[in-house]
Write a protein that holds these residues in place. Sequence first.
Motif, short mmCIF file in Angstrom:
data_model
loop_
_atom_site.label_atom_id
_atom_site.label_comp_id
_atom_site.label_asym_id
_atom_site.label_seq_id
_atom_site.Cartn_x
_atom_site.Cartn_y
_atom_site.Cartn_z
N ILE A 1 1.29 -2.41 -8.48
CA ILE A 1 0.45 -2.06 -7.39
C ILE A 1 2.48 -1.67 -6.38
N ALA A 2 1.52 -0.21 -5.93
CA ALA A 2 3.41 -0.18 -5.45
C ALA A 2 3.25 -0.43 -3.98
N TYR A 3 4.02 -0.43 -3.45
CA TYR A 3 4.49 -0.90 -2.21
C TYR A 3 3.78 -0.62 -0.74
N ASN A 4 3.73 1.04 -1.41
CA ASN A 4 2.43 1.51 -0.53
C ASN A 4 1.37 1.27 -0.08
N LEU A 5 0.75 1.46 -1.56
CA LEU A 5 -0.25 1.31 -1.34
C LEU A 5 -0.47 -0.38 -0.98
N ALA A 6 0.08 -1.53 -1.34
CA ALA A 6 -0.05 -2.55 -0.42
C ALA A 6 0.18 -2.58 1.11
N VAL A 7 1.09 -1.82 1.55
CA VAL A 7 1.40 -2.62 2.58
C VAL A 7 0.42 -2.21 3.59
N VAL A 8 0.08 -1.36 3.48
CA VAL A 8 -0.77 -0.16 4.01
C VAL A 8 -2.61 -0.93 3.74
N VAL A 9 -2.83 -1.71 2.56
CA VAL A 9 -3.72 -2.03 2.69
C VAL A 9 -3.88 -3.38 3.61
N ASP A 10 -2.84 -4.26 2.87
CA ASP A 10 -2.62 -5.49 4.08
C ASP A 10 -2.32 -5.12 5.47
N ILE B 1 1.76 6.93 6.91
CA ILE B 1 0.12 7.59 7.50
C ILE B 1 -0.47 7.72 6.52
N TYR B 2 0.07 8.40 5.57
CA TYR B 2 -0.95 9.69 4.92
C TYR B 2 -2.28 9.05 4.15
N LEU B 3 -1.34 7.47 3.37
CA LEU B 3 -2.66 6.88 2.86
C LEU B 3 -3.31 5.76 3.68
N GLN B 4 -3.03 5.77 5.69
CA GLN B 4 -3.84 5.68 6.38
C GLN B 4 -4.92 6.55 6.46
N SER B 5 -4.34 7.82 6.36
CA SER B 5 -5.51 9.11 7.24
C SER B 5 -6.50 9.05 6.17
N VAL B 6 -6.16 8.83 4.22
CA VAL B 6 -7.25 8.63 3.10
C VAL B 6 -7.86 7.91 2.96
N ASN C 1 -8.76 6.14 5.47
CA ASN C 1 -9.40 5.09 7.04
C ASN C 1 -9.31 4.28 7.83
N LEU C 2 -7.81 4.02 7.33
CA LEU C 2 -7.14 2.35 7.84
C LEU C 2 -6.64 3.32 9.24
N PRO C 3 -7.07 2.84 10.19
CA PRO C 3 -5.84 2.44 11.90
C PRO C 3 -4.82 2.64 11.45
N VAL C 4 -3.67 3.29 12.29
CA VAL C 4 -2.07 3.87 12.03
C VAL C 4 -1.69 3.12 13.49
N PRO C 5 -0.82 1.60 13.05
CA PRO C 5 0.00 0.83 13.68
C PRO C 5 0.81 1.85 14.43
N VAL C 6 1.05 0.76 15.81
CA VAL C 6 2.30 1.44 16.33
C VAL C 6 4.03 0.94 15.82
N TYR C 7 4.90 1.97 15.11
CA TYR C 7 6.09 1.62 14.25
C TYR C 7 7.24 2.09 15.27
N ALA C 8 7.66 0.41 15.06
CA ALA C 8 9.33 0.90 15.23
C ALA C 8 9.99 0.64 14.45
N HIS C 9 11.04 0.94 14.51
CA HIS C 9 12.63 0.96 13.22
C HIS C 9 13.51 0.75 13.53
N HIS C 10 13.56 -0.21 13.32
CA HIS C 10 15.48 -1.17 14.03
C HIS C 10 16.87 -0.24 13.14
N PRO C 11 18.41 -0.28 13.24
CA PRO C 11 19.08 -0.32 12.76
C PRO C 11 19.01 -0.78 11.57
N LEU C 12 19.53 -0.41 10.72
CA LEU C 12 19.52 -1.77 9.29
C LEU C 12 21.52 -1.89 9.42
N ALA C 13 21.21 -3.15 8.89
CA ALA C 13 22.34 -4.22 8.26
C ALA C 13 23.27 -3.32 7.85
#
Length: 294
Positions: A171-180, A203-208, A210-222
């Motif tokens: 299972i791809a990361y994108n699917l697992a992460v939105v389901v979880d 966000i696309y998967l959440q829309s199709v 029918n899952l809620p969209v969380p708030v996202y914050a991406h910090h700079p990468l080390a």
Amino acid sequence: MDIRNDGYTGRFAPTPSGPLHFGSIVAALASYLDARHNDGKWLLRIEDIDTPRVRAGADRQIIDTLEILGLEWDGDIVYQSERLGHYEQALAMLADNDLLYRCRCPRRVTKGKPYPGTCRTRADIDAKPYALRVKTSDRSIIFEDVIQGRLTGRLNELTGDFILRRSDGLIAYNLAVVVDDAGQNITHVVRGADLVDTTFNQIYLQSVLNLPVPVYAHHPLAVDDSGKKISKQDRATDVLAGVSPEAVLLRALHFLEQAPEQNLMRAGKRDILAWAITHWNIDAVRSSPTGKRA
Ligand code: GLU
């Protein structure tokens, strides 16, 4: 879009591919502080479905490191490998809505480019192995990242129809992460900027789905001295090898521009974390698309 504001639940979701390095400590600490500062819950999820990347015992090492640093999570640890049925359910729902198709294209077809949709209209793929892709659209996806600001992307320019289940069954990361994230009622996702682009897929998967969209914050990468992302796989050494938990926490606080007070230099980890929870200021975390020297 459905943004939840009922309480705060954050999470740290490491892949157990090796010991935590400085970059993943930054992700753990930023998500922990944002949750605790907002009186929220902070959950721990081990993302162990990408089995070729998983290293035996790495989950235990990660858990031990979080404990040594004093980063306490709420509730039980969730392992993605125990949630495969949920991902299959999501796939079934997409199939029912005619949003899924079988694909036999070799991976090199897409190397760095969006998938051109070659198998979208093929009805002759019966025998395995085949991958499952989700049909995407060319509409703009827009979200307000708490750190990076307003971001806009179109999947037809980024990935095209993307894979949800690989031809080897993973299972791809994108699917697992939105389901979880939905299954654990995650309201806020704080993680490294290397995952910004995947947010459009999520966000696309959440829309199709029918899952809620969380708030996202991406910090700079080390990044390391050569500007490359520090990765769990290439660093054999643990972030705590020969370094005290206090020193690691202070370094991560500096990285996150939290300006730890001088008198914390001799404090214990509990006091450092208590100070950091009270003074956490996500606005001080500056966006940096290219990564930041660790
Ligand atoms: N498991 C991913 C990683 O270790 C992070 C996933 C996420 O935070 O969404 O890079």
